[in-house]
Design a protein around this motif. Structure first.
Motif, PDB file in Angstrom:
ATOM      1  N   UNK A 729      40.976  49.325  43.108  1.00  0.00           N
ATOM      2  CA  UNK A 729      41.112  48.937  44.516  1.00  0.00           C
ATOM      3  C   UNK A 729      42.555  48.562  44.846  1.00  0.00           C
ATOM      4  N   UNK A 730      43.242  47.854  43.937  1.00  0.00           N
ATOM      5  CA  UNK A 730      44.607  47.384  44.188  1.00  0.00           C
ATOM      6  C   UNK A 730      45.518  47.797  43.033  1.00  0.00           C
ATOM      7  N   UNK A 731      46.749  48.164  43.368  1.00  0.00           N
ATOM      8  CA  UNK A 731      47.782  48.385  42.354  1.00  0.00           C
ATOM      9  C   UNK A 731      49.072  47.722  42.835  1.00  0.00           C
ATOM     10  N   UNK A 732      49.896  47.279  41.873  1.00  0.00           N
ATOM     11  CA  UNK A 732      51.135  46.562  42.211  1.00  0.00           C
ATOM     12  C   UNK A 732      52.238  46.956  41.244  1.00  0.00           C
ATOM     13  N   UNK A 733      53.458  46.877  41.734  1.00  0.00           N
ATOM     14  CA  UNK A 733      54.612  47.012  40.849  1.00  0.00           C
ATOM     15  C   UNK A 733      55.180  45.639  40.476  1.00  0.00           C
ATOM     16  N   UNK A 734      54.742  44.606  41.188  1.00  0.00           N
ATOM     17  CA  UNK A 734      55.036  43.232  40.793  1.00  0.00           C
ATOM     18  C   UNK A 734      53.883  42.347  41.281  1.00  0.00           C
ATOM     19  N   UNK A 735      53.544  41.359  40.479  1.00  0.00           N
ATOM     20  CA  UNK A 735      52.400  40.520  40.841  1.00  0.00           C
ATOM     21  C   UNK A 735      52.552  39.150  40.181  1.00  0.00           C
ATOM     22  N   UNK A 778      43.975  56.779  45.581  1.00  0.00           N
ATOM     23  CA  UNK A 778      44.000  55.816  46.699  1.00  0.00           C
ATOM     24  C   UNK A 778      44.010  54.375  46.165  1.00  0.00           C
ATOM     25  N   UNK A 779      44.711  53.513  46.893  1.00  0.00           N
ATOM     26  CA  UNK A 779      44.759  52.108  46.475  1.00  0.00           C
ATOM     27  C   UNK A 779      45.273  51.262  47.623  1.00  0.00           C
ATOM     28  N   UNK A 780      45.114  49.953  47.497  1.00  0.00           N
ATOM     29  CA  UNK A 780      45.655  48.981  48.429  1.00  0.00           C
ATOM     30  C   UNK A 780      46.636  48.082  47.683  1.00  0.00           C
ATOM     31  N   UNK A 781      47.424  47.304  48.435  1.00  0.00           N
ATOM     32  CA  UNK A 781      48.396  46.382  47.826  1.00  0.00           C
ATOM     33  C   UNK A 781      47.985  44.938  48.112  1.00  0.00           C
ATOM     34  N   UNK A 782      48.705  43.997  47.513  1.00  0.00           N
ATOM     35  CA  UNK A 782      48.262  42.594  47.482  1.00  0.00           C
ATOM     36  C   UNK A 782      49.252  41.636  48.140  1.00  0.00           C
ATOM     37  N   UNK A 783      49.987  42.091  49.155  1.00  0.00           N
ATOM     38  CA  UNK A 783      51.011  41.231  49.742  1.00  0.00           C
ATOM     39  C   UNK A 783      50.442  39.970  50.373  1.00  0.00           C
ATOM     40  N   UNK A 784      49.214  40.007  50.864  1.00  0.00           N
ATOM     41  CA  UNK A 784      48.630  38.865  51.569  1.00  0.00           C
ATOM     42  C   UNK A 784      47.953  37.866  50.622  1.00  0.00           C
ATOM     43  N   UNK A 785      47.746  38.252  49.385  1.00  0.00           N
ATOM     44  CA  UNK A 785      47.112  37.341  48.437  1.00  0.00           C
ATOM     45  C   UNK A 785      45.611  37.523  48.360  1.00  0.00           C
ATOM     46  N   UNK A 786      45.095  37.652  47.156  1.00  0.00           N
ATOM     47  CA  UNK A 786      43.666  37.879  46.906  1.00  0.00           C
ATOM     48  C   UNK A 786      43.079  36.600  46.297  1.00  0.00           C
ATOM     49  N   UNK A 787      41.884  36.199  46.799  1.00  0.00           N
ATOM     50  CA  UNK A 787      41.292  34.940  46.346  1.00  0.00           C
ATOM     51  C   UNK A 787      39.814  35.147  46.011  1.00  0.00           C
ATOM     52  N   UNK A 788      39.396  34.523  44.899  1.00  0.00           N
ATOM     53  CA  UNK A 788      37.973  34.430  44.602  1.00  0.00           C
ATOM     54  C   UNK A 788      37.701  33.122  43.866  1.00  0.00           C
ATOM     55  N   UNK A 789      36.534  32.556  44.110  1.00  0.00           N
ATOM     56  CA  UNK A 789      36.105  31.337  43.420  1.00  0.00           C
ATOM     57  C   UNK A 789      34.642  31.502  43.047  1.00  0.00           C
ATOM     58  N   UNK A 790      34.244  30.761  42.046  1.00  0.00           N
ATOM     59  CA  UNK A 790      32.859  30.902  41.631  1.00  0.00           C
ATOM     60  C   UNK A 790      32.432  29.871  40.617  1.00  0.00           C
ATOM     61  N   UNK A 791      31.229  30.084  40.119  1.00  0.00           N
ATOM     62  CA  UNK A 791      30.595  29.169  39.171  1.00  0.00           C
ATOM     63  C   UNK A 791      30.030  29.985  38.022  1.00  0.00           C
ATOM     64  N   UNK A 792      30.386  29.590  36.810  1.00  0.00           N
ATOM     65  CA  UNK A 792      29.797  30.183  35.612  1.00  0.00           C
ATOM     66  C   UNK A 792      28.776  29.201  35.037  1.00  0.00           C
ATOM     67  N   UNK A 793      27.594  29.688  34.783  1.00  0.00           N
ATOM     68  CA  UNK A 793      26.553  28.904  34.110  1.00  0.00           C
ATOM     69  C   UNK A 793      26.343  29.549  32.749  1.00  0.00           C
ATOM     70  N   UNK A 794      27.120  29.122  31.774  1.00  0.00           N
ATOM     71  CA  UNK A 794      27.172  29.797  30.480  1.00  0.00           C
ATOM     72  C   UNK A 794      26.152  29.241  29.500  1.00  0.00           C
ATOM     73  N   UNK A 795      25.720  30.114  28.588  1.00  0.00           N
ATOM     74  CA  UNK A 795      24.845  29.737  27.467  1.00  0.00           C
ATOM     75  C   UNK A 795      23.580  29.034  27.947  1.00  0.00           C
ATOM     76  N   UNK A 796      22.911  29.644  28.930  1.00  0.00           N
ATOM     77  CA  UNK A 796      21.652  29.059  29.400  1.00  0.00           C
ATOM     78  C   UNK A 796      20.574  29.219  28.337  1.00  0.00           C
TER      79      UNK A 796
END
Length: 831
Positions: A729-735, A778-796
């Motif tokens: 989805x995204x490619x960059x030459x600097x990140x 095809x690809x998009x760039x990341x000049x605006x900043x990409x964000x994700x947050x979440x919760x891992x419930x490990x070893x249930x």
């Protein structure tokens, strides 16, 4: 390896054998609560200090007629000892007229004394006051039990049926255990070390001799363990758990102090100060006693107590050096017994579960293992101070020479303070025979190799990672690979692999060889040829550790690859202190296996050749390292850690098509908290300049399938990948990428269902220079900043867990469900 660690620390209760032994407990006569660290005075004037629970243990060579029990703010009490009675409950009365004065004044006095001790650390801490010192230490660790504490009876085990009580079997476990422990200890190690210190180069331990019962070649990782803190003036380490020290600059926020008594040590008067956490219900707490010199405010003796899953007593003894006006370490002891808390504890790198007994547990009859304990004693000798001293290889905290594992008995005798008793002498031949018969040493060595992904087969180590893999391009990737080991040669190695993809129908392989040019620095120079495939836009640091995984979750979903043919010459070395590095020259032919051409100066390249130089340095400046005959290992991992990588493509060199430069950097930070929580941070950046095709740019580790519906996108989560970002989805030459994780304590839900909640936030910014050069993909760039947050419930359950992530910010998608990612997680602990 960890199995051995577990056996050494699954310990239960303690009893000490002496000619005359009296035990008991000191309590408040009104509240019936135990009085910690009471003073017990024998008839000959010897003072014994009770423990945190008010319990005491008096061992003497002569029979005592009476004992005097003393505690600040309480009336002294003399108890008459009775023949045949070995345990006494002593209840003391408060001095009514001194109650208020003692509670207030003594506490304030304790704080004032500690404040003076903290302010004078630079005059009393040997590592701050002295320019240099050197001494030798003899250490002995045993796992054993007191035979007198075991009944050794043979039990009859019955089952109850309608017909009545029926004999099922005869249980002789306790009887056999008592007979065994009367002859020998369960385990035993010895070590002689020389410690060298200078202010400029720090402290280094040279291990001069070491032996482990049953092992011809010791387990070096165990030998290098520091079970106790070296200094009492800083934070306190006990079995890989850190505690704020009672003399830390911020100690008053953690502890309260109480003066118990004044006692004489080495003919000098000292304050006996009891410290305890201000939070009475703190789960992982450190209590103890500091004996503070009344004149210098230096530590003359220190007792640290942790009572949790394990009941740990760590005692530091000091000797007053008159010429230096300084208390210097003289001896250390460590006793570990079974605790009374059901909470899991992390010991030596893994979580150990104990069947501990607490106040709410159903009482059970004690088993033989309940009387087993660990005891370690270290005694210092041959001390020298402020001498001309040069420390060789100061970046290595612990160094073990090859001759250390084969010292004759005469060498050991000159450092032992006492002759080994009969049980100790019997332990070595008994365990040597047992370990050889059960092939335990071979199993330990096998485990150490399997952790790194190899299975030893004679002179060849099979590469377990090459047997089977899966990705969307190759399908199942089946093959074999491996490398020769030191049975073949210690200075020359040959390695390689051959694999076949069931989906792409192509065979890939690698073949290489290397020669060792430096043993201490573990330096190798070598070359290889590889024909294989690689994910586009991936960033790999050449010094990353090999860790064996049954599966690697993220590559399962990858479908866009390029094929390459590579000749490589390389040098890998650890010659730079606290680093490992790899330097290589690569000549690579690249064939993208997707619709793509690279446009440079109006010339289109559908395939191309790269001639590149690559240098990678992994730098762990705050970690401690150990040098052994087997090589160098990181024994104390500290953060932050840094990785640097530079890649330079040279146009015209061996027909290379392009000029470009890449600068990659990664910083890792991790902090473990005493309450079991953990915070980890990763910062990673990359900069690519010049004529660089998309195959070698940055895609910042996406891990989401481009399918409709949340359920259709469920796969396995990665470790540091963007779970809501779609592949390609995204490619960059600097990140620049930032990841924050905070793991909460493991939670009990119901039955055997538990989970470890982990809060996660990731973000990445990027940019693409010369977008017109990348044609077809095809690809998009990341000049605006990409964000994700979440919760891992490990070893249930059985290592399986769930993760939930949400994508937000400038690249939030119009369809709500396209921003949601639900994945499975899996944690497999082999050792």
């Amino acid at each position: 390896m960890r199995v051995v660690y577990t056996l050494l620390l699954l310990i239960c209760s303690i009893a000490v054998h002496a000619q005359y032994t009296v035990t008991g407990v000191v309590k408040d006569g009104t509240t019936n609560s135990p009085l910690p660290f009471a003073s017990i005075i024998t008839q000959d004037g010897t003072i014994i200090v009770g423990d945190l629970d008010g319990k005491f243990n008096v061992e003497t060579q002569t029979r005592q007629q009476e004992l005097t029990i003393s505690y600040t703010g309480y009336e002294n009490k003399i108890i008459k000892l009775q023949a045949g009675k070995n345990f006494y409950t002593v209840k003391l009365k408060i001095k009514p007229q001194e109650l208020n004065e003692v509670v207030i004044t003594q506490t304030d006095a304790g704080s004032q004394i500690i404040l003076h001790a903290i302010n004078r650390k630079s005059l009393n801490d040997p590592q701050q006051k002295l320019n240099s010192f050197r001494y030798k230490t003899y250490n002995r660790l045993i796992i054993t039990a007191n035979p007198d504490s075991l009944s050794g009876k043979i039990d009859s085990v019955f089952v109850y049926e309608k017909a009545g009580r029926i004999l099922e079997k005869i249980d002789s476990t306790g009887f056999k255990f008592k007979k065994l422990i009367e002859k020998q200890h369960l385990y035993q190690t010895e070590k002689v070390s020389e410690y060298n210190y200078t202010k400029n180069e720090g402290l280094k331990e040279n291990i001069l001799a070491t032996r482990m019962a049953g092992f011809k070649e010791p387990i070096y990782e165990f030998i290098g363990l520091q079970l106790q803190s070296y200094s009492v003036y800083n934070n306190i380490d006990l079995l890989e758990t850190k505690y704020i020290g009672p003399l830390d600059n911020n100690a008053f926020t953690e502890y309260k102090y109480h003066v118990l008594d004044t006692v004489s040590i080495d003919n000098r008067e000292t304050y006996m100060i009891y410290f305890t956490p201000k939070r009475a219900k703190k789960k992982k707490r450190l209590d103890g006693i500091l004996y503070i010199d009344r004149a210098t405010f230096g530590v003359a003796k220190a007792v640290f107590r942790v009572k949790n899953v394990l009941d740990i007593n760590s005692t530091h003894y000091f000797k007053f050096e008159k010429d230096l006006n300084l208390w210097f370490p003289d001896k250390k002891t460590l006793k570990i017994v079974k605790g009374n808390n059901k909470q899991d504890i992390n010991i030596l790198g893994e979580t150990i579960k104990f069947d501990a007994i607490d106040e709410t547990s159903i009482p059970r009859e004690k088993e033989a293992s309940d009387f087993v304990y660990v005891y370690s004693e270290s005694i210092n000798s041959e001390k020298e101070f402020n001498i001309p001293l040069v420390i060789k290889n100061p970046a290595i905290a612990i160094e073990i020479k090859e001759e250390a594992i084969s010292r004759p008995e005469e060498y050991w005798k000159q450092y032992r303070t006492t002759t080994l008793d009969e049980r100790s002498l019997n332990t070595y031949p008994a365990l040597d025979s047992l370990v050889a018969e059960e092939k335990i040493e071979k199993l330990v060595k096998l485990g150490k190799r399997v952790i790194t992904g190899y299975l030893p087969l004679g002179f060849f180590d099979l590469d377990l990672r090459q047997i089977v893999k899966y990705n969307n391009y190759e399908g199942f990737r089946l093959g074999l690979g491996g490398i020769t080991n030191k049975k073949f040669s210690e200075t020359f190695r040959i390695g390689g692999y051959g694999v076949y993809g069931t989906k792409d129908g192509e065979f890939k392989y690698n073949l290489g060889a290397a020669v060792r040019i430096g043993k201490f620095s573990d330096s190798w120079i070598g070359g290889s040829y590889t024909e294989d495939v690689q994910e586009i836009g991936s960033t790999n640091f050449a010094t990353d550790k090999r860790v064996f995984k049954i599966y690697d979750p993220r590559p399962i979903n990858v479908s866009t690859f390029y094929k390459y043919w590579r000749w490589q010459a390389y040098l890998e070395t650890k010659i730079i202190p606290k680093t490992e590095s790899r330097w290589s020259f690569n000549h690579t032919a690249v064939d993208p296996r997707f619709d793509y051409v690279f446009n440079v100066n109006d010339r289109l390249y559908s395939s191309y050749t790269l001639s590149t130089f690559e240098g990678t340095v992994q730098w762990n400046p705050f970690s401690d390292f150990m040098q052994t005959p087997e090589g160098r290992t990181e024994v104390e991992k500290r953060f932050p850690k840094f990785t640097f990588q530079y890649t330079q493509a040279i146009k015209g060199a061996l027909d290379g098509d392009f000029n470009f430069s890449k600068f990659d950097f990664r910083a890792e930070y991790e902090k473990k908290y005493i309450n079991g929580q953990k915070t980890s941070i990763v910062v990673q950046t990359g900069l690519a300049l010049g004529e660089i095709p998309i195959t070698h740019l940055y895609s910042t580790s996406p891990n989401n399938l481009d399918k409709d519906g949340v359920i259709a996108r469920i796969t396995f989560a990665g470790k540091n990948s963007f779970e809501t970002m779609y592949f390609n989805e995204f490619f960059s030459s600097q990140y620049g990428m930032f990841q924050f994780k905070h793991a909460l304590r493991r939670q009990n839900l119901f039955w055997k269902i538990k989970l470890t909640p982990v809060l996660v936030t990731r973000t990445v910014w990027g940019n693409m220079e010369h977008q017109e050069r990348q044609v077809g993909q095809p690809y998009k760039t990341l000049e605006k900043g990409y964000y994700e947050s979440g919760l891992e419930l490990n070893e249930i359950f059985q290592g399986l867990g769930l993760t939930f992530f949400y994508r937000y910010g400038p690249y939030h998608l119009p369809d709500f469900d396209r921003n949601i990612s639900i994945k499975l997680s899996f944690v497999l602990k082999l050792f």
